[in-house]
Design a protein around this motif. Sequence first.
Motif, mmCIF file in Angstrom:
data_model
loop_
_atom_site.group_PDB
_atom_site.id
_atom_site.type_symbol
_atom_site.label_atom_id
_atom_site.label_comp_id
_atom_site.label_asym_id
_atom_site.label_seq_id
_atom_site.Cartn_x
_atom_site.Cartn_y
_atom_site.Cartn_z
ATOM 1 N N SER A 199 0.802 -1.218 0.000
ATOM 2 C CA SER A 199 0.000 0.000 0.000
ATOM 3 C C SER A 199 0.838 1.273 0.000
ATOM 4 N N VAL A 221 15.718 3.340 4.091
ATOM 5 C CA VAL A 221 15.102 4.548 4.647
ATOM 6 C C VAL A 221 13.781 4.191 5.324
ATOM 7 N N ILE A 222 13.072 3.227 4.761
ATOM 8 C CA ILE A 222 11.741 2.910 5.287
ATOM 9 C C ILE A 222 11.792 1.982 6.496
ATOM 10 N N ASN A 228 18.290 -2.947 10.529
ATOM 11 C CA ASN A 228 18.145 -4.217 11.241
ATOM 12 C C ASN A 228 17.215 -5.194 10.520
ATOM 13 N N THR A 229 16.076 -4.683 10.098
ATOM 14 C CA THR A 229 15.121 -5.554 9.413
ATOM 15 C C THR A 229 15.693 -6.011 8.071
ATOM 16 N N VAL A 256 7.777 -8.919 8.766
ATOM 17 C CA VAL A 256 8.187 -9.367 7.429
ATOM 18 C C VAL A 256 9.105 -10.587 7.479
ATOM 19 N N VAL A 279 -1.555 -2.073 7.586
ATOM 20 C CA VAL A 279 -0.671 -1.967 6.437
ATOM 21 C C VAL A 279 -0.341 -0.487 6.281
ATOM 22 N N PRO A 280 0.923 -0.154 5.991
ATOM 23 C CA PRO A 280 1.281 1.257 5.933
ATOM 24 C C PRO A 280 0.406 2.049 4.967
ATOM 25 N N ASN A 281 0.036 3.225 5.401
ATOM 26 C CA ASN A 281 -0.736 4.177 4.606
ATOM 27 C C ASN A 281 -2.143 3.725 4.272
ATOM 28 N N GLU A 282 -2.584 2.593 4.809
ATOM 29 C CA GLU A 282 -3.945 2.169 4.542
ATOM 30 C C GLU A 282 -4.824 2.567 5.727
ATOM 31 N N ILE A 291 4.725 3.588 8.386
ATOM 32 C CA ILE A 291 5.872 2.833 8.856
ATOM 33 C C ILE A 291 7.021 3.799 9.162
ATOM 34 N N ASN A 318 11.041 4.191 10.784
ATOM 35 C CA ASN A 318 12.305 3.471 10.981
ATOM 36 C C ASN A 318 12.636 3.157 12.448
ATOM 37 N N HIS A 319 12.853 1.874 12.711
ATOM 38 C CA HIS A 319 13.229 1.371 14.038
ATOM 39 C C HIS A 319 13.821 -0.014 13.788
ATOM 40 N N PRO A 320 14.543 -0.618 14.758
ATOM 41 C CA PRO A 320 15.116 -1.940 14.469
ATOM 42 C C PRO A 320 14.107 -3.062 14.166
ATOM 43 N N VAL A 321 12.851 -2.884 14.525
ATOM 44 C CA VAL A 321 11.820 -3.801 14.023
ATOM 45 C C VAL A 321 10.772 -2.957 13.306
ATOM 46 N N ILE A 322 9.894 -3.622 12.578
ATOM 47 C CA ILE A 322 8.816 -2.899 11.909
ATOM 48 C C ILE A 322 8.019 -2.142 12.965
ATOM 49 N N GLN A 376 16.116 7.800 9.593
ATOM 50 C CA GLN A 376 17.313 7.194 9.012
ATOM 51 C C GLN A 376 18.356 8.279 8.754
ATOM 52 N N ILE A 388 16.191 10.141 1.918
ATOM 53 C CA ILE A 388 15.851 10.431 3.312
ATOM 54 C C ILE A 388 14.942 11.656 3.363
#
Lengths: 257, 293
Positions: free
Chosen positions: A64, A77-78, A82-83, B98, B134-137, B150, B152-156, B178, B196
């Motif tokens: 999406s 960037v997104i 880590n992921t 993911v 879901v992002p942007n939904e 979404i 940025n972080h070490p996990v979603i 980022q 960025i």
Amino acid sequence: MSQISEQEILDCIEKMPAFPKSVSKIIELTSSMDSSAKDIIAVIEGDPVMTGKILQVMNSAFYSLPTKITSIHRALVIIGLNTIKNLAISIAVIGVLRPYKEPHFDSDLFFSDYFIAGLLHDFGTIVFTEFKAEEFEHALAESSINKSSLYLAETKYLGMNHAQVSQILALKWGLSEVIAESIACHHQNVPNNLLSSCIFTANQIAKQAQLGNSGNPVIEILSAEQIAIFGVPFNELIEELGDISLIKETVHHFIGT
Amino acid sequence: MKFKFWGTRGSIPIPGEKTIKYGGNTTCIEIITNDDDLIILDTGTGIHALAQDLLQHMPIKAHILITHTHWDHIQGLPFCTPIYIPGNEFIIYGGKDVITNMGIERALQVQLQQAFFPIAENNLKAKVSYKNVVPNEQFVIAGATITPVILNHPVINFGYRVDCDGKSLFFTGDYEQQFNIYEPEDTEYSEFQAMIDLSVDSLVDLIQGVDALIMDSSFTAEEYTQKKGWGHSSYDAAIELAKRANVKQLFLTHHEPTRTDANLDQIYTELLKNYPDLGFELHIAQEKLEITL
Ligand SMILES: [Zn+2]
Ligand SMILES: [Zn+2]
């Protein structure tokens, strides 16, 4: 019964593809705390197959997003480094496994030296199924009829067991002596080899949990030394692990997709 | 719409005399709409006290938005008592991982494994359901429009914009913008910087003019230089974002575990000194602080 010489098996191992460079590089870079993001991204970008797969996974998970993710930089960037690292490792593992889909090879997935050893300790069976399928069938049949361990039958029919072949393969792929050694003795009880004891025990847990059995359904008994490593007997160890259905699902997710 | 902080701490709960004012519980924010509908952002240990409150108003229907599955954002969930009581309803929203391809239900299942917690998932007597975001939904819950994005972080990690009763709020969850991984002399530098900038611009657009921005701001600018890549923002990054997005109020949250009340007071004073013309209200998020928008 065909007699196969050691040289013949060694020739078969030679025919195996190389362990992808990018995969070992990524595992090396990601296991070190101070590798730079720049280096990791460069390795991933240098592998078009991996890059493609990461972008594919991301674009399907995040369908999406207003614009498609078309580069690793954009992905970085997104979702952050880590992921991406975790995705790369997961994909690397599938990449190594995917070309072969043989009925008797069950892959085990978990992460470091343990991860690699766990992943590759049965790769020797791929050499057998790829190049010596008929003899391997005999060995499988015999161990199944006699309810005996497969590796013993392998030695009888193929002159070498899969643990030994996996060891040679691991060394050919440039993995460490420690890993190769632990792979070689994963069917024996070598009291001082922690890594090997872990593979052995994990195999028994996998059988108990019906995650797979690599063609060898017999659940073997842990030795006193192995019990000492974990501090508890096998059944308590299983209990302590709790519900492993989640791990099971993750494993199937990787192997099945 | 009003909201209340029940947990403002990052990483680990910090009880004790040095955290009385700003609180020691990990992230949990309660939102109540004008129609009295309940939305909860994250279920850190702060949810325990919120749950005590909710027990007085049963049966309850709670919509829980999880930003991400790090412990400090989910560890209170098994201690949210109404979840064990029939008649209550919980709808838990979160992103899909993911790596495992599993939804937010995994977080609770993992927590309720018997090695970690004595009560099994099938003892949750409330009606519990899970929804993937879901992002942007955008989606609508109880008259509120939620926009997940979404971050940025070490996990979603999902940031959530909540629009309701003509008011708006945005919570970042844990977030670090980022940074450029290249040196200015590298050929990739400017192209990566452009990416960025583009992603920050779209975040600024999304939160433009919100009535309240609640943002992870764990570090001072000085600390941040040592903690780059840890997945958290600095106070200054939060202020910068708030300025660019022309927000009405900024709440700095996810206080670093070693930060005492006195530290936070001092940081607040210094920020006001360093940024004399903010153009918005600046607050340090404080446990039990309730804001009506
Ligand atoms: Zn956090
Ligand atoms: Zn976090």
